[in-house]
Design a protein around this motif. Structure first.
Motif, PDB file in Angstrom:
ATOM      1  N   GLN A  37      -7.101   9.498  -1.232  1.00 63.19           N
ATOM      2  CA  GLN A  37      -7.054   8.253  -0.457  1.00 63.19           C
ATOM      3  C   GLN A  37      -8.095   8.284   0.662  1.00 63.19           C
ATOM      4  O   GLN A  37      -8.807   7.305   0.876  1.00 63.19           O
TER       5      GLN A  37
ATOM      6  N   ASP B 247       1.882  14.904  -0.074  1.00 58.84           N
ATOM      7  CA  ASP B 247       1.063  15.303  -1.219  1.00 58.84           C
ATOM      8  C   ASP B 247      -0.390  15.392  -0.766  1.00 58.84           C
ATOM      9  O   ASP B 247      -1.084  14.377  -0.678  1.00 58.84           O
TER      10      ASP B 247
ATOM     11  N   MET C 127       0.838  -1.174   0.000  1.00 53.37           N
ATOM     12  CA  MET C 127       0.000   0.000   0.000  1.00 53.37           C
ATOM     13  C   MET C 127       0.880   1.231   0.000  1.00 53.37           C
ATOM     14  O   MET C 127       1.843   1.312   0.759  1.00 53.37           O
ATOM     15  N   SER C 128       0.554   2.176  -0.821  1.00 55.49           N
ATOM     16  CA  SER C 128       1.265   3.457  -0.832  1.00 55.49           C
ATOM     17  C   SER C 128       0.729   4.333   0.286  1.00 55.49           C
ATOM     18  O   SER C 128      -0.473   4.502   0.420  1.00 55.49           O
ATOM     19  N   ARG C 129       1.625   4.868   1.073  1.00 57.22           N
ATOM     20  CA  ARG C 129       1.216   5.783   2.147  1.00 57.22           C
ATOM     21  C   ARG C 129       1.319   7.205   1.645  1.00 57.22           C
ATOM     22  O   ARG C 129       2.246   7.559   0.932  1.00 57.22           O
ATOM     23  N   TYR C 130       0.373   8.000   2.064  1.00 60.33           N
ATOM     24  CA  TYR C 130       0.363   9.411   1.710  1.00 60.33           C
ATOM     25  C   TYR C 130       0.634  10.273   2.927  1.00 60.33           C
ATOM     26  O   TYR C 130       0.671  11.489   2.847  1.00 60.33           O
ATOM     27  N   THR C 131       0.829   9.617   4.073  1.00 52.74           N
ATOM     28  CA  THR C 131       1.135  10.322   5.308  1.00 52.74           C
ATOM     29  C   THR C 131       2.394   9.730   5.924  1.00 52.74           C
ATOM     30  O   THR C 131       2.780   8.611   5.624  1.00 52.74           O
TER      31      THR C 131
ATOM     32  N   GLU D 157      -3.200  13.854  -3.124  1.00 53.96           N
ATOM     33  CA  GLU D 157      -3.242  12.390  -3.089  1.00 53.96           C
ATOM     34  C   GLU D 157      -3.799  11.883  -1.763  1.00 53.96           C
ATOM     35  O   GLU D 157      -4.554  10.913  -1.733  1.00 53.96           O
TER      36      GLU D 157
END
Length: 87
Positions: free
Chosen positions: A24, A17, A1-5, A20
Motif C-alpha cells: 500500500q 500485515d 478503503m482497506s486499512r493496513y494500519t 500488505e
C-alpha cells in the motif's frame, strides 16, 4: 478503503500485515511521483501554449484545471506528511 494500519491512542501506528502495508505504501509513493511528474508535464504544455498564444483555447483551460487539481492533491499529501517535494 482497506486499512493496513491501526492508529493508537498516542498517535502512532501499528501494522497487522507488514507485506500488505508495504504494498500500500509503495502504491501511495508511486501516486505521489506520478502527480509530481504530471505537474511538470502540464507546466511545460502550458508554457508552450502561452508561447503559441493559445491561452484562450479550451485545451489551455483544461490544463489549468488539471494543474490546479493535481496541485491541491499534492498539497493535501504535504499537509498530512505523506509527500515531501524536496525528498
Amino acid at each position: 478503503m482497506s486499512r493496513y494500519t491501526v492508529k493508537q491512542a498516542d498517535g502512532s501506528y501499528t501494522v497487522a500485515d507488514t507485506a500488505e502495508a508495504i504494498e500500500q505504501l509503495g502504491r501511495v509513493e508511486d501516486l505521489c511521483e506520478l502527480l509530481a511528474q504530471e505537474q511538470v508535464q502540464v507546466a511545460s504544455q502550458l508554457e508552450k501554449m502561452r508561447y503559441e498564444n493559445k491561452t484562450h483555447s479550451v485545451k489551455f483551460k483544461e490544463l489549468i484545471v488539471k494543474k490546479l487539481n493535481t496541485s491541491n492533491i499534492l498539497t493535501l499529501f504535504k499537509v498530512h506528511g505523506i509527500y515531501d517535494a524536496e525528498a
